[in-house]
Scaffold this active site. Structure first.
Site, short mmCIF file in Angstrom:
data_model
loop_
_atom_site.label_atom_id
_atom_site.label_comp_id
_atom_site.label_asym_id
_atom_site.label_seq_id
_atom_site.Cartn_x
_atom_site.Cartn_y
_atom_site.Cartn_z
N LYS A 102 0.98 -1.30 -0.15
CA LYS A 102 0.06 -0.22 0.12
C LYS A 102 1.00 1.18 0.06
O LYS A 102 1.97 1.51 0.52
CB LYS A 102 -0.78 -0.02 1.07
CG LYS A 102 -1.89 1.12 1.30
CD LYS A 102 -2.94 1.20 2.24
CE LYS A 102 -2.09 1.63 3.87
NZ LYS A 102 -3.09 1.85 4.85
N ARG A 146 -10.35 -1.11 6.85
CA ARG A 146 -9.52 -2.20 7.73
C ARG A 146 -9.30 -1.60 8.94
O ARG A 146 -9.26 -2.40 10.06
CB ARG A 146 -8.34 -2.80 6.71
CG ARG A 146 -7.32 -1.81 6.54
CD ARG A 146 -6.45 -1.59 7.77
NE ARG A 146 -5.20 -1.03 7.21
CZ ARG A 146 -4.22 -0.54 7.87
NH1 ARG A 146 -4.69 0.19 9.03
NH2 ARG A 146 -3.13 -0.03 7.41
N LYS A 266 1.30 9.64 28.15
CA LYS A 266 2.34 8.41 28.30
C LYS A 266 1.79 7.60 29.33
O LYS A 266 2.03 6.46 29.57
CB LYS A 266 3.87 8.79 28.43
CG LYS A 266 4.61 8.92 27.06
CD LYS A 266 5.93 9.67 27.29
CE LYS A 266 6.60 9.97 25.91
NZ LYS A 266 7.86 10.62 26.20
N1 LIG Z 1 -3.70 3.23 13.09
C1 LIG Z 1 -4.02 3.19 11.81
O1 LIG Z 1 -4.06 1.96 11.32
C2 LIG Z 1 -4.68 4.36 11.02
C3 LIG Z 1 -5.18 4.16 9.93
C4 LIG Z 1 -5.70 5.35 8.97
C5 LIG Z 1 -5.72 6.41 9.52
N2 LIG Z 1 -5.15 6.75 10.83
C6 LIG Z 1 -5.19 7.87 11.45
O2 LIG Z 1 -6.41 8.32 11.65
C7 LIG Z 1 -6.24 9.92 11.84
C8 LIG Z 1 -7.54 10.35 11.30
O3 LIG Z 1 -7.61 10.30 9.88
P1 LIG Z 1 -8.73 11.28 8.93
O4 LIG Z 1 -8.41 10.79 7.52
O5 LIG Z 1 -10.30 11.24 9.43
O6 LIG Z 1 -8.20 12.82 9.20
P2 LIG Z 1 -8.80 14.13 8.84
O7 LIG Z 1 -7.87 15.15 8.92
O8 LIG Z 1 -9.75 14.01 7.81
O9 LIG Z 1 -9.97 14.52 10.15
C9 LIG Z 1 -9.49 14.54 11.39
C10 LIG Z 1 -10.52 15.19 12.03
O10 LIG Z 1 -9.91 15.24 13.41
C11 LIG Z 1 -9.89 16.77 13.97
N3 LIG Z 1 -9.05 16.84 14.92
C12 LIG Z 1 -7.84 16.99 14.67
N4 LIG Z 1 -6.93 17.07 15.84
C13 LIG Z 1 -8.08 17.17 16.58
C14 LIG Z 1 -7.97 17.20 18.15
N5 LIG Z 1 -6.71 17.50 18.76
N6 LIG Z 1 -9.10 17.33 19.10
C15 LIG Z 1 -10.25 17.03 18.43
N7 LIG Z 1 -10.55 17.04 16.92
C16 LIG Z 1 -9.31 17.11 16.29
C17 LIG Z 1 -10.26 17.39 12.71
O11 LIG Z 1 -10.92 18.77 12.92
C18 LIG Z 1 -10.81 16.50 11.62
O12 LIG Z 1 -12.02 16.88 11.59
C19 LIG Z 1 -5.27 10.37 11.41
O13 LIG Z 1 -4.14 10.62 12.22
C20 LIG Z 1 -4.59 8.93 10.54
O14 LIG Z 1 -3.22 8.95 10.52
C21 LIG Z 1 -4.76 5.58 11.76
#
Ligand SMILES: NC(=O)c1ccc[n+]([C@@H]2O[C@H](COP(=O)([O-])OP(=O)(O)OC[C@H]3O[C@@H](n4cnc5c(N)ncnc54)[C@H](O)[C@@H]3O)[C@@H](O)[C@H]2O)c1
Length: 360
Positions: A102, A146, A266
């Site tokens: 990916k 996923r 933490k």
């Molecule tokens: N662990 C994993 O496997 C995995 C996989 C995919 C995405 N993610 C993570 O998921 C997260 C979200 O992705 P997305 O595409 O929805 O992002 P996005 O930027 O489209 O949406 C994030 C939302 O969170 C809000 N936000 C940001 N910081 C904030 C805070 N401190 N408090 C409250 N709200 C806050 C923003 O206003 C926005 O509406 C990303 O950090 C991404 O890296 C993790």
């Protein structure tokens, strides 16, 4: 199921050295699956993902996968922690071996500045005998779904049985997929507490969820603390690089799926009754929060309760008491992506979906 190979005769010819590019009677082709092709195959519903992710986690726990650490590509004019392109390769062994990658791009400002989702992705699948690419598909939908399936699979083992309240911090696309999946997988959910520092995003999510599930009670909380305190299951879906969730905010018995990784102080890792990861090596790599804790002498492999796949194999227990506070820190594995991509590829071949492209 169709074999994950373009043409077995070509594979054996290639192995014997006689294969001549351009002279095949049926040259290798690629199957291209757009997001709408995937949606046509059911890729917006959680069912296929939950089954596939379970299969992938079990393969991983049985050491039937090869998954190098993922490189993060960043450059100087992209300063946010969520500005990067990540390459995530892996090999899945077992009965239907496949390899692939990916390639997932992210710009934190995309929604604001370009009207585009933050994340975009392509997945390439390779036949595991010839190593030829056999499919290319849109990857952001699979990637998000996923991730939600990982939360759902973990919740079956780690959340309080019959839990009814969910707190979700951050209300973007990843949150939407988490919540839709949880609602599909756990009919006992009755209340969802939302917080986003963009209140409009939280209000839109509330409207969408209530329309989807009449009778569901959704609340937009005034701050993250209030939402977190309400959740038997807490899921973080922000793009923060600064921890803000404190251990004392969590209610007894909470299960936290820390999807956005950076949200918890933490001390939550130190004080939680159980910390579970998807893969220890990926979690304990340079700069990641668990690695910082390890370097500070505050966490270790011995203190880790389990890798998620061990719960599925039954070699480690899940929740053992109603008040346990349990933290899942799933970094996200290429195994999760590839096992789902393989499933949709197989379905596409069976149903003649997608677009065949010539490789040469
Ligand atoms: N662990 C994993 O496997 C995995 C996989 C995919 C995405 N993610 C993570 O998921 C997260 C979200 O992705 P997305 O595409 O929805 O992002 P996005 O930027 O489209 O949406 C994030 C939302 O969170 C809000 N936000 C940001 N910081 C904030 C805070 N401190 N408090 C409250 N709200 C806050 C923003 O206003 C926005 O509406 C990303 O950090 C991404 O890296 C993790």
């Amino acid at each position: 199921m169709a074999p994950l190979t373009v043409d077995l005769q070509q594979s054996s010819e290639a192995a014997s050295g006689s294969r001549q590019v351009g002279r095949e009677t049926s040259p290798p082709t690629l199957l291209y699956l757009s997001q709408s092709d995937l949606v046509g195959l059911g890729a917006e519903s959680s069912r296929e993902y939950v089954d596939a992710v379970t299969e992938g986690l079990v393969l991983h726990a049985r050491h039937k996968t090869v998954q190098p650490l993922k490189p993060y590509l960043r450059w100087p004019d992209a300063p946010h922690i969520a500005d990067r392109i990540i390459a995530m390769p892996c090999y899945l062994g077992g009965e239907r071996p496949v390899a692939g990658i990916k390639w997932v791009g992210s710009r934190e400002a995309n929604p604001r500045e370009r009207g585009l989702p933050r994340a975009s992705a392509l997945i390439v699948l390779n036949d595991a005998y010839s190593n030829y690419p056999v499919a290319v598909m849109e990857g952001a939908l699979i990637s998000g779904m996923r991730t939600a399936a990982v939360t759902a699979v973990a919740a079956k083992h780690l959340a309080a049985p019959g839990f009814s309240s969910v707190a979700c911090i951050g209300c973007g696309p990843i949150a939407r997929m988490q919540l839709m999946t949880l609602l599909e997988q756990f009919p006992t959910i009755a209340q969802i507490h939302l917080y986003d520092f963009d209140t409009a995003a939280a209000e839109t999510m509330k409207g969408n969820l209530e329309a989807l599930r009449p009778g569901l009670r959704c609340t937009v909380s005034p701050d993250a603390r209030e939402a977190v305190g309400e959740g038997e299951l807490v899921v973080t879906c922000t793009t923060t690089d600064k921890p803000y969730i404190e251990y004392d905010w969590l209610r007894p018995g909470a299960f936290v799926s820390n999807v956005s990784i950076m949200d918890l102080h933490k001390e939550v890792y130190e004080r939680a009754d159980k910390v579970v990861v998807d893969d220890w090596e990926q979690s304990n790599r340079e700069k990641k929060i668990i690695h910082q804790l390890v370097l500070e002498g505050r966490f270790s492999r011995e203190k880790l309760h389990a890798e998620l796949g061990q719960l599925l194999l039954g070699s480690r227990p899940g929740r053992e008491g109603p008040d346990e506070i349990i933290l899942l820190n799933a970094m996200g594995m290429a195994v999760d992506d590839l096992v789902c991509a393989r499933r949709f590829y197989e379905m596409a071949v069976e149903r003649s979906a997608g677009t065949k492209l010539p490789l040469f």
